[in-house]
Design an enzyme around this catalytic site. Sequence first.
Site, mmCIF file in Angstrom:
data_model
loop_
_atom_site.group_PDB
_atom_site.id
_atom_site.type_symbol
_atom_site.label_atom_id
_atom_site.label_comp_id
_atom_site.label_asym_id
_atom_site.label_seq_id
_atom_site.Cartn_x
_atom_site.Cartn_y
_atom_site.Cartn_z
ATOM 1 N N ASN A 130 0.842 -1.210 0.000
ATOM 2 C CA ASN A 130 0.000 0.000 0.000
ATOM 3 C C ASN A 130 0.873 1.253 0.000
ATOM 4 O O ASN A 130 0.546 2.237 -0.669
ATOM 5 C CB ASN A 130 -0.943 0.005 1.207
ATOM 6 C CG ASN A 130 -2.175 -0.827 0.959
ATOM 7 O OD1 ASN A 130 -3.033 -0.461 0.165
ATOM 8 N ND2 ASN A 130 -2.249 -1.981 1.614
ATOM 9 N N HIS A 169 -7.949 -1.099 6.028
ATOM 10 C CA HIS A 169 -8.243 -2.372 6.694
ATOM 11 C C HIS A 169 -8.832 -3.341 5.663
ATOM 12 O O HIS A 169 -9.712 -2.957 4.883
ATOM 13 C CB HIS A 169 -9.253 -2.131 7.829
ATOM 14 C CG HIS A 169 -9.623 -3.387 8.530
ATOM 15 N ND1 HIS A 169 -8.754 -4.052 9.369
ATOM 16 C CD2 HIS A 169 -10.748 -4.139 8.494
ATOM 17 C CE1 HIS A 169 -9.332 -5.147 9.814
ATOM 18 N NE2 HIS A 169 -10.551 -5.218 9.306
ATOM 19 N N ASP A 187 -9.804 6.726 14.953
ATOM 20 C CA ASP A 187 -10.397 7.376 16.133
ATOM 21 C C ASP A 187 -9.914 6.773 17.445
ATOM 22 O O ASP A 187 -10.443 7.082 18.496
ATOM 23 C CB ASP A 187 -11.923 7.296 16.058
ATOM 24 C CG ASP A 187 -12.423 5.867 16.187
ATOM 25 O OD1 ASP A 187 -11.596 4.934 16.258
ATOM 26 O OD2 ASP A 187 -13.657 5.677 16.210
ATOM 27 N N GLU A 229 -7.435 -2.453 -2.552
ATOM 28 C CA GLU A 229 -6.687 -1.624 -1.582
ATOM 29 C C GLU A 229 -5.810 -0.601 -2.281
ATOM 30 O O GLU A 229 -5.763 0.574 -1.900
ATOM 31 C CB GLU A 229 -5.827 -2.510 -0.668
ATOM 32 C CG GLU A 229 -6.628 -3.335 0.318
ATOM 33 C CD GLU A 229 -5.780 -3.924 1.425
ATOM 34 O OE1 GLU A 229 -4.868 -3.249 1.912
ATOM 35 O OE2 GLU A 229 -6.046 -5.084 1.806
HETATM 36 C C1 GRF Z 1 -3.086 -4.650 4.158
HETATM 37 O O1 GRF Z 1 -3.910 -5.759 3.945
HETATM 38 C C2 GRF Z 1 -3.829 -3.592 4.915
HETATM 39 O O2 GRF Z 1 -5.188 -3.556 4.614
HETATM 40 C C3 GRF Z 1 -3.613 -4.022 6.343
HETATM 41 O O3 GRF Z 1 -2.293 -4.509 6.390
HETATM 42 C C4 GRF Z 1 -1.930 -4.971 5.101
HETATM 43 C C5 GRF Z 1 -0.667 -4.252 4.710
HETATM 44 O O4 GRF Z 1 -0.154 -4.751 3.513
HETATM 45 N N1 GRF Z 1 -3.846 -2.952 7.263
HETATM 46 P P1 GRF Z 1 1.034 -3.993 2.796
HETATM 47 O O5 GRF Z 1 2.182 -3.940 3.795
HETATM 48 O O6 GRF Z 1 0.563 -2.639 2.409
HETATM 49 O O7 GRF Z 1 1.382 -4.853 1.618
#
Ligand code: GRF
Length: 223
Positions: free
Chosen positions: A18, A113, A145, A179
């Site tokens: 991400n 998430h 939050d 994502e």
């Molecule tokens: C993702 O699935 C995100 O939704 C969650 O942790 C994971 C992180 O993945 N909070 P990355 O490190 O971005 O590949």
Amino acid sequence: MSTARVPVAVLISGSGTNLQALIDATQAPEHPARIAVVLADRHKAFGLERARRAGIPTEVVLKRDHPDRTTYDEAVADRLKVHGVDWICLAGFMKVVGAPLLTAYPDRILNIHPALLPAFPGLHGPAQALAHGVQIAGATVHVVDGGMDTGPIVVQGAVPVLSGDDVDALGQRILLGVEHIIYPRALRWAASGKLRVIRHVGAPPRVEIDGDPARFVFAASAG
Ligand code: GRF
């Protein structure tokens, strides 16, 4: 003359895919945000390498160097202030954010998430989705939050659950299918001043995005 871009921190614990999506998006010349620092809670987080490759400063703040969560969060907030950060994106950061950060950045912390909140907060979103037999799964970007994945929803992405899915297959479909699309979208809204948290007595806080853009993504076959 270009307008100053909003300095953002991305907090990570792991692979940072991400983070990579946010790096790629913010490299567009007209993007309203720039990633001013990537902060991890462990040296081995691969996302730190992604940041270095992109020329982004990195910080590591270890829990073991601080006696409790409050002093840990204070140390994180101090590092972010050094980098002049205005917004925070949690991207796989495996810690619940506490009062020092929430006070320093009120309604200015986003999290992603891997579930369609408010269903399946906490760990193992895709596994919980499979265990409950849901047919549509997905991911949510929300404002943080202080609860566990409880803040007001900014944008959601949905994918189908396919027969034969295991946790890895569904998790990858969510990660790659939605994502990496919804988090850059949320950051763009935040950095351009379009994201507002609305509070009415007796109702949960809600996010509004100026201009009323589509706040969902469906990825029917991705992943
Ligand atoms: C993702 O699935 C995100 O939704 C969650 O942790 C994971 C992180 O993945 N909070 P990355 O490190 O971005 O590949």
